[in-house]
Structures are given as structure tokens and as C-alpha cells.
Motif scaffolding. Sequence first.
Motif, PDB file in Angstrom:
ATOM      1  N   THR A 109      32.878  66.347  -1.153  1.00 53.99           N
ATOM      2  CA  THR A 109      32.271  67.660  -0.904  1.00 53.99           C
ATOM      3  C   THR A 109      30.748  67.557  -0.867  1.00 53.99           C
ATOM      4  O   THR A 109      30.103  68.080   0.048  1.00 53.99           O
ATOM      5  CB  THR A 109      32.708  68.663  -1.994  1.00 53.99           C
ATOM      6  OG1 THR A 109      34.138  68.645  -2.061  1.00 53.99           O
ATOM      7  CG2 THR A 109      32.235  70.072  -1.681  1.00 53.99           C
ATOM      8  N   ASP A 210      35.248  62.181   7.836  1.00 54.83           N
ATOM      9  CA  ASP A 210      35.748  62.467   6.486  1.00 54.83           C
ATOM     10  C   ASP A 210      37.104  61.779   6.369  1.00 54.83           C
ATOM     11  O   ASP A 210      38.086  62.198   6.990  1.00 54.83           O
ATOM     12  CB  ASP A 210      35.854  63.997   6.343  1.00 54.83           C
ATOM     13  CG  ASP A 210      36.538  64.438   5.065  1.00 54.83           C
ATOM     14  OD1 ASP A 210      37.091  63.600   4.337  1.00 54.83           O
ATOM     15  OD2 ASP A 210      36.538  65.666   4.811  1.00 54.83           O
ATOM     16  N   TYR A 213      41.609  60.840   2.963  1.00 51.54           N
ATOM     17  CA  TYR A 213      43.042  60.474   2.889  1.00 51.54           C
ATOM     18  C   TYR A 213      43.298  59.103   3.518  1.00 51.54           C
ATOM     19  O   TYR A 213      44.408  58.816   3.963  1.00 51.54           O
ATOM     20  CB  TYR A 213      43.893  61.550   3.583  1.00 51.54           C
ATOM     21  CG  TYR A 213      43.733  62.919   2.939  1.00 51.54           C
ATOM     22  CD1 TYR A 213      44.348  63.222   1.730  1.00 51.54           C
ATOM     23  CD2 TYR A 213      42.929  63.900   3.520  1.00 51.54           C
ATOM     24  CE1 TYR A 213      44.183  64.459   1.115  1.00 51.54           C
ATOM     25  CE2 TYR A 213      42.753  65.143   2.911  1.00 51.54           C
ATOM     26  CZ  TYR A 213      43.381  65.414   1.711  1.00 51.54           C
ATOM     27  OH  TYR A 213      43.216  66.636   1.095  1.00 51.54           O
ATOM     28  N   SER A 240      36.384  59.282  -0.834  1.00 50.99           N
ATOM     29  CA  SER A 240      36.379  59.776  -2.207  1.00 50.99           C
ATOM     30  C   SER A 240      37.512  59.106  -2.966  1.00 50.99           C
ATOM     31  O   SER A 240      38.516  58.715  -2.370  1.00 50.99           O
ATOM     32  CB  SER A 240      36.589  61.293  -2.124  1.00 50.99           C
ATOM     33  OG  SER A 240      37.010  61.821  -3.347  1.00 50.99           O
ATOM     34  N   LYS A 243      41.797  61.308  -4.145  1.00 51.34           N
ATOM     35  CA  LYS A 243      43.169  61.265  -3.611  1.00 51.34           C
ATOM     36  C   LYS A 243      43.792  59.891  -3.844  1.00 51.34           C
ATOM     37  O   LYS A 243      44.924  59.772  -4.294  1.00 51.34           O
ATOM     38  CB  LYS A 243      43.191  61.517  -2.101  1.00 51.34           C
ATOM     39  CG  LYS A 243      42.228  62.527  -1.605  1.00 51.34           C
ATOM     40  CD  LYS A 243      42.642  63.914  -2.008  1.00 51.34           C
ATOM     41  CE  LYS A 243      41.586  64.842  -1.503  1.00 51.34           C
ATOM     42  NZ  LYS A 243      41.197  65.955  -2.171  1.00 51.34           N
TER      43      LYS A 243
HETATM   44  N1  PMP Z   1      37.583  66.637   2.683  1.00 52.05           N
HETATM   45  C1  PMP Z   1      38.889  66.951   2.797  1.00 52.05           C
HETATM   46  C2  PMP Z   1      39.543  66.871   4.128  1.00 52.05           C
HETATM   47  C3  PMP Z   1      39.606  67.360   1.681  1.00 52.05           C
HETATM   48  O1  PMP Z   1      40.890  67.677   1.788  1.00 52.05           O
HETATM   49  C4  PMP Z   1      38.953  67.447   0.442  1.00 52.05           C
HETATM   50  C5  PMP Z   1      39.683  67.989  -0.751  1.00 52.05           C
HETATM   51  N2  PMP Z   1      40.125  67.097  -1.542  1.00 52.05           N
HETATM   52  C6  PMP Z   1      37.612  67.084   0.367  1.00 52.05           C
HETATM   53  C7  PMP Z   1      36.949  66.693   1.513  1.00 52.05           C
HETATM   54  C8  PMP Z   1      36.841  67.140  -0.910  1.00 52.05           C
HETATM   55  O2  PMP Z   1      36.989  65.965  -1.627  1.00 52.05           O
HETATM   56  P1  PMP Z   1      36.358  65.801  -3.097  1.00 52.05           P
HETATM   57  O3  PMP Z   1      37.321  66.433  -4.032  1.00 52.05           O
HETATM   58  O4  PMP Z   1      36.214  64.350  -3.261  1.00 52.05           O
HETATM   59  O5  PMP Z   1      35.050  66.515  -3.105  1.00 52.05           O
END
Ligand code: PMP
Length: 398
Positions: A109, A210, A213, A240, A243
Motif C-alpha cells: 500500500t 503490483d 500475489y 509484499s 500474502k
Molecule cells: N495490492 C493488491 C492487489 C492487494 O490485494 C493488496 C491487499 N493485500 C495490496 C496491494 C496491499 O498490500 P499490503 O497489505 O502489503 O499493503
Amino acid sequence: MTVHGAWTRAAKGAMLLGADGELRPTIFAEMSALAVSTGAINLGQGFPDEDGPDEVLEAARQAISDGVNQYPPGLGLPILRHAIAEHQHRFYGLTVDPEREVLVTAGATEALAATILALTDDGDEVVTFEPFYDSYAAIIGLSRAKLVTVPLRGADFQPDHDELRAAVTDKTRLILINDPHNPTGTIFSQGTLELVVELAHKHDAIIVTDEVYEHLTFGVPHTPIAGLPGARERTVSISSGGKTFSVTGWKIGWITAPAELLQAIIAVKQYLTFVSGAPFQPAIAVGLALPDSYFAEVAATLEGKCAVLSEGLRSAGFTVSRPRGGYFVLADAAPLGFPDADDACRSLPELAGVVGVPVTAFVRPERRADYASLIRFAFCKKVEVLERASAQLAGLKR
Ligand code: PMP
Ligand code: GLN
């Protein structure tokens, strides 16, 4: 007294999706609160109901005991930056300089926010696929850039290449993709990724990808767009640990990007959070170095859960999408007599004791009609929870 009139353009921009411009919690917060207040099974917000690998959890405990509790360096702890660079090389053959091309962030995020704020000016266009993750529109609004979308349609939610070509122009500053995609579970074809690179070159745009996943794909290998010919020098890659290691609350994210682009992003990031999550950083480094078998198993387990929930939803009467990756399956509620997923999601806790999220939360008001009856359900939950939710949803038909 109303404070509404005091909102700046940026604050209002962040609420782009709220039709009435009022402050609202995100759809995920709203639906999780609904699950808590009704006692319903929460298949709304995407978070696992089991913790990640012991080695990773233990490494965080150890780091706290070892005194890793003060501000880490601005770029992130070296041990994590090196682990990120090694991960990029091990899985994708990408060479990344851990000293100049890696930045640790407060989740994906913050990585997205810092990137969009750093790289767009007033009126610059950002092209993204629609539906899109909710923070994209909010941060584009904060940055006063302009959101331009390319719809994902049909059973497999792939974009039309002519529509993509038409959306990218010389006004485009960023092409923002999310692969694997939330909420559709789509993985973009090689042809689509190549077209993104071609268009970025033609119109001198930067690619932001991004890939949170990245390890959660079902029989389809993940292809990072940065690995395509001509992409790397103009691509900001975001991921990140939340997940991959089932620790969504830790909020350890990262960016890999060419040093020049990263400098601009660091300039913004250092005044957003400065730094975060010191003891979680070495723990995520441990996770990134786990053997291949961990990564294979995490995807296989999730694919099995996807099958359980998809079958349950199908038996309950929904028409169900086939996700190729990620945490979510889309279910069309129209066959069950729910033409409007917003209404359906507000009544499902009472009718079936289950919470889902309407896909309209991921689209602009003018596109809502195209996705009106679709509900996103998360399958990153224990199998028995998915079975219970399926059994409860089966009651809707009666
Ligand atoms: N991008 C996507 C596509 C997400 O689904 C998410 C939610 N997990 C995030 C970013 C945010 O990730 P984080 O919890 O690491 O901030
Ligand atoms: N990424 C999670 C989802 O799509 C939610 C994260 C959040 O609550 N902002 O469900």
C-alpha cells in the motif's frame, strides 16, 4: 458543524469512489465490521485465518529479543534488501542491486502510494485495468492525476488489446498493472504484457506492477513484466510479504526499480512513514529464503481451497469464475435472484451467515452496471470454514 467543506481537493480525490463524497471506511473495513457484528463467516476482506510458516514467525520473535526494535535504515534493513534481490534472481533471473534498486515499504500500500505520488503530477494520466484494487483510485486522486481505465470483461477477464492501445497516449505517465489480479484472479497473457511494454515505450510511460500475489498462482507460472525485453529500465515492481507468508498485518512491502526512479519514490516515502516494522524485516528475509517447496506448497494449498469454495458456490447456485491466482473467486449472484451485489452483500450475513464484497467496490460509478451482480469471496481460509460457508450459502436456493 460539518468539516466536509474543509476537505482539500486531495482528500476528496482519495474518496473518488464514494458516490456522495462522504468519508467512508474502505469496503474491506466495512465488510469485516459487518462480519464481526453479525457473527457471519468473513469471506470479504482478504486475509488468511492461519498464520504463516513457523520459521518466519520465530524469526520475528527472535528479532524483538535481539533488540531489533528501533528505526531501521530508510531503505530497509540490509538483510531484507539482499533477500529481496536474491529472491528476484532466484525466481525470475532478474539482477537487482540491493543497495540502489530496492526499497522496503509499509506494505504494498505504501509502495503504491509513494510511487504514484512521486511519479505523477496534476493531470498526468494513469492507465489501469478495471476492476482495480481500491487504493489505486484513491492515491491517483490524492496525486491529482487522472485515472484512465481499460475494462476486464468476459469469462476470463482479459483486456481487449485495441482498448488498451486506445487508452495509452502521450498523456499517460504510468501504466499500472496488477498481476495476478485482485479481484478477478486473472493472470495477464504474455501478449498483454508485451503490449504494455510496447505502449510504454511508444508513449514514454513508466510501468508500475503490483505483484503481491506473485507466488499464489494455480498451475500458471508468474511472469514479472520487468523481465520482458525493454521493460526493466522503465518498470517499478511492487510486492509484499503479507500474502506469501500469511502475515498481512505485518505490512512489509518492497519496491524494486531502476535507481533513478527509486530516488524519486524514496523522496516521497521518507515523509510518509519514514520507516516501519523493524523486527518483521529480518523475518520476511527468512521467508524469502525458504526452500522452493514452501512456495510450491503455499500455491497448491490455496488452489485446493479455491476448488472447495468454487464448488460450494456453484452448488449453491452462483455462476463462478475461474481464478488463475490470488485469494479471490468471483460469483455471479444473478442466477439466485440477486441482480445487485451491493444489496446481496448487505443481506448475505442475515440470509446465509456469510460476508462477501461486491465487485462494484472496485469500479468507477459509470462502470458499475457491467459488474452489478458479481460478489468477490475470499478462499484464503481453513477448508472447514469454506465448507461451512458453502453449506450455509446452499440454503439461499430454498
Ligand atoms: N495490492 C493488491 C492487489 C492487494 O490485494 C493488496 C491487499 N493485500 C495490496 C496491494 C496491499 O498490500 P499490503 O497489505 O502489503 O499493503
Ligand atoms: N487486500 C485486501 C483485499 O483485497 C484488503 C486489504 C485492506 O483491507 N485494505 O481484501
